[in-house]
Scaffold this motif. Structure first.
Motif, short mmCIF file in Angstrom:
data_model
loop_
_atom_site.label_atom_id
_atom_site.label_comp_id
_atom_site.label_asym_id
_atom_site.label_seq_id
_atom_site.Cartn_x
_atom_site.Cartn_y
_atom_site.Cartn_z
N ALA A 1 0.91 -1.38 -0.06
CA ALA A 1 -0.07 -0.11 -0.02
C ALA A 1 0.93 1.29 -0.26
O ALA A 1 0.39 2.29 -0.37
CB ALA A 1 -0.74 -0.06 1.25
N ALA A 2 2.37 1.62 0.34
CA ALA A 2 3.01 2.37 0.80
C ALA A 2 3.63 2.53 -0.75
O ALA A 2 3.71 3.89 -0.38
CB ALA A 2 3.77 1.83 1.85
N GLU A 3 3.33 1.59 -1.50
CA GLU A 3 3.85 2.37 -3.02
C GLU A 3 2.90 3.07 -3.95
O GLU A 3 3.23 4.01 -4.40
CB GLU A 3 4.16 0.94 -3.96
CG GLU A 3 4.28 1.08 -5.46
CD GLU A 3 5.90 1.38 -5.82
OE1 GLU A 3 6.49 2.36 -6.46
OE2 GLU A 3 6.49 2.00 -4.88
N TYR A 4 1.42 2.54 -3.59
CA TYR A 4 0.36 3.86 -4.00
C TYR A 4 0.36 5.22 -3.55
O TYR A 4 0.47 5.74 -4.09
CB TYR A 4 -0.97 3.27 -3.43
CG TYR A 4 -1.33 1.67 -4.58
CD1 TYR A 4 -0.54 1.26 -5.50
CD2 TYR A 4 -2.01 0.82 -3.46
CE1 TYR A 4 -0.40 -0.09 -5.84
CE2 TYR A 4 -1.88 -0.15 -4.26
CZ TYR A 4 -1.22 -1.23 -4.78
OH TYR A 4 -1.39 -2.06 -5.71
N ALA A 5 1.15 4.70 -2.31
CA ALA A 5 0.85 6.39 -1.75
C ALA A 5 2.24 6.93 -2.04
O ALA A 5 1.87 8.09 -1.71
CB ALA A 5 0.93 6.08 0.07
N ASN B 1 4.18 -7.01 6.13
CA ASN B 1 5.44 -7.63 6.73
C ASN B 1 5.47 -8.50 5.73
O ASN B 1 6.49 -9.37 5.71
CB ASN B 1 4.80 -8.30 8.29
CG ASN B 1 5.07 -7.90 9.09
OD1 ASN B 1 5.73 -6.47 9.51
ND2 ASN B 1 3.87 -7.67 10.70
N GLN B 2 4.48 -8.66 4.57
CA GLN B 2 4.88 -9.82 3.63
C GLN B 2 6.33 -8.44 2.56
O GLN B 2 6.47 -9.15 1.15
CB GLN B 2 4.20 -9.42 2.44
CG GLN B 2 3.49 -11.10 3.06
CD GLN B 2 3.84 -12.19 3.74
OE1 GLN B 2 5.02 -12.49 3.22
NE2 GLN B 2 3.66 -13.12 4.56
N TYR B 3 6.24 -7.01 2.76
CA TYR B 3 7.69 -7.15 1.49
C TYR B 3 9.02 -6.24 3.14
O TYR B 3 8.86 -5.64 3.81
CB TYR B 3 7.22 -5.35 1.81
CG TYR B 3 5.35 -5.96 0.70
CD1 TYR B 3 5.18 -5.99 -0.64
CD2 TYR B 3 4.42 -5.93 1.37
CE1 TYR B 3 4.35 -5.98 -1.61
CE2 TYR B 3 3.32 -6.39 1.05
CZ TYR B 3 2.94 -6.19 -0.65
OH TYR B 3 1.80 -6.94 -1.04
N ASN B 4 10.05 -5.97 1.68
CA ASN B 4 11.23 -5.57 1.96
C ASN B 4 11.45 -4.08 1.91
O ASN B 4 12.88 -3.70 1.83
CB ASN B 4 12.38 -6.71 1.77
CG ASN B 4 12.53 -6.38 0.21
OD1 ASN B 4 12.43 -5.52 -0.78
ND2 ASN B 4 12.27 -7.56 -0.02
N ASP B 5 10.54 -3.70 1.42
CA ASP B 5 10.42 -2.11 0.65
C ASP B 5 9.26 -1.83 0.17
O ASP B 5 8.46 -2.32 0.42
CB ASP B 5 11.88 -1.73 0.21
CG ASP B 5 11.88 -2.42 -1.66
OD1 ASP B 5 10.24 -2.90 -1.70
OD2 ASP B 5 12.29 -2.33 -1.66
N THR B 6 8.69 -0.58 -0.47
CA THR B 6 7.28 -0.38 -0.55
C THR B 6 6.88 -1.18 -2.12
O THR B 6 6.39 -1.33 -2.31
CB THR B 6 7.32 1.19 -1.15
OG1 THR B 6 8.28 1.71 -2.27
CG2 THR B 6 7.60 2.10 0.05
N ARG B 7 7.68 -2.36 -2.53
CA ARG B 7 7.17 -2.69 -3.81
C ARG B 7 7.95 -3.98 -3.83
O ARG B 7 6.57 -5.09 -3.83
CB ARG B 7 8.09 -2.05 -5.44
CG ARG B 7 7.68 -0.92 -4.83
CD ARG B 7 8.74 0.10 -5.98
NE ARG B 7 9.39 -0.33 -7.16
CZ ARG B 7 8.28 -1.01 -8.87
NH1 ARG B 7 7.73 0.06 -9.10
NH2 ARG B 7 8.68 -2.05 -9.68
N HIS B 8 8.76 -4.31 -3.32
CA HIS B 8 9.41 -5.60 -3.39
C HIS B 8 8.85 -6.77 -2.15
O HIS B 8 8.75 -6.54 -1.09
CB HIS B 8 11.15 -5.94 -3.84
CG HIS B 8 11.15 -5.54 -5.05
ND1 HIS B 8 11.97 -4.06 -4.77
CD2 HIS B 8 10.89 -5.69 -6.14
CE1 HIS B 8 12.32 -3.73 -6.07
NE2 HIS B 8 11.78 -4.93 -6.65
N HIS B 9 8.05 -7.96 -2.50
CA HIS B 9 6.99 -8.86 -1.55
C HIS B 9 8.25 -9.91 -1.05
O HIS B 9 9.00 -9.95 -1.85
CB HIS B 9 6.12 -9.11 -2.03
CG HIS B 9 6.33 -9.96 -3.36
ND1 HIS B 9 6.59 -10.82 -4.10
CD2 HIS B 9 5.54 -9.39 -4.73
CE1 HIS B 9 6.50 -11.32 -4.99
NE2 HIS B 9 5.76 -10.20 -5.84
#
Length: 333
Positions: A232-236, A280-288
């Motif tokens: 969700a942080a990537e959309y933001a 908790n499934q992501y290591n940055d705003t994009r990568h899962h």
């Protein structure tokens, strides 16, 4: 005397050049001439030789969003023989060169392809095009190349096995996502010298590369196109810099123009709140995480998370809500 020295020097140079070319041809670091179980781990240099000389009938392709996908898992679900032909920092130019070449080999019957908006916004060109053709005359660029020599030595000393190719391993935590988002919105955004985030430009870049390959391969290649899950942080982040609507219009353009093609199935993991909001499934705003690799491939195999003209608008509306909720929660932390 001077003439004799000149001739001797010329002979030495010719012998050295022949030795270098012979060594590169023998070591063949990029597998241009024969298949090998040893790899050097450089996607843009190595994949053309692998595509030419290895045995497969399926590929998973796209950006770093699919680099961690395991071909073995795909094969266990679909019964295919898959290679991962993804590119770190993929650009549409990569696929404009790679897709026609790979399809031309006549091996691939199925392509799982992630649609990462970054790919179609990028203006960069990174391919060593001389490796992506059948013109033996330009192989001199392969033989007399310091990088080829360096990789040849690396392949002999410390080869990479297929199971370890093109993977990256990072810990996934909510804290890392928030930290990545905070740093991103504190920066300057999308550099216009590198990215064109306008939806018309991104749509045109998709149509002229991936879209062209899809249509040209109708009846030959089955395509499973999917929008990979971002947090969700990537959309933001996209919304913060004023590009969320461009991103959503690109999604709609691709769905509207490709979902009904006979050789295409499409899937959307970007509008599922349970997926994109589990930070908790992501290591940055994009990568899962690897767990999401397994989940997305399993869903595609059983037909889940399908996207079409019927639900693209509602899915886009859900992404807007997810972005707004994340921004609100972030400022309330």
């Amino acid at each position: 005397m001077a003439r004799k020295i000149a001739i001797q020097t010329l002979v030495i140079i010719i012998v050295l050049l022949a030795a270098i070319a012979g060594f590169i041809i023998w070591a063949d670091p990029y597998q241009q001439y024969r298949a090998s179980d040893d790899f050097v781990g450089n996607q843009r240099l190595e994949i053309p030789g692998v595509a030419r000389n290895h045995d497969y009938n399926a590929a998973i392709m796209g950006s770093s969003m699919v680099m961690n996908h395991s071909p073995e898992q795909i094969d266990s679900l679909f019964g295919w023989r898959t290679y991962n032909f993804s590119f770190m920092g993929a650009t549409h130019d990569d696929f404009g060169i790679a897709l026609p070449f790979i399809i031309k080999q006549g091996k691939v019957k199925h392509i799982i392809f992630d649609i990462d908006y970054f790919t179609y916004a990028s203006k960069e060109k990174r391919m060593a095009e001389y490796l992506w053709d059948d013109n033996i005359l330009n192989d001199v660029s392969y033989w007399f190349n310091y990088t080829s020599l360096e990789h040849a030595i690396q392949k002999l000393r410390n080869p990479i096995k297929r199971k370890n190719l093109y993977n990256f391993h990072n810990e996934e935590t909510e804290a890392k996502v928030y930290d990545s988002y905070s740093k991103a919105i504190g920066g300057e955004g999308f550099d216009s010298r590198i990215y064109d985030m306008g939806h018309n430009a991104m749509a045109m870049n998709f149509d002229n590369t991936v879209g062209h390959a899809i249509k040209a391969s109708s009846g030959k290649v089955e395509w499973l196109l999917f929008f990979p899950p971002y947090s969700a942080a990537e959309y933001a982040r996209i919304e913060h810099f004023g590009h969320l609507e461009d991103f959503l219009k690109l999604r709609k353009h691709i769905v509207d123009n490709y979902c009904t093609l006979p050789n295409v199935r499409m899937f959307d993991f970007q509008a599922d709140k349970s997926i994109v909001c589990d930070l908790n499934q992501y290591n940055d705003t994009r990568h899962h995480s690897h767990a999401y690799n397994r989940m997305t491939v399993s869903e595609m195999e059983n037909g889940g998370h399908g996207i079409s003209k019927r639900n693209i608008d509602s899915n886009n509306a859900e992404i807007r809500r997810i972005s707004s909720e994340f921004i609100r929660s972030y400022h309330q932390r």
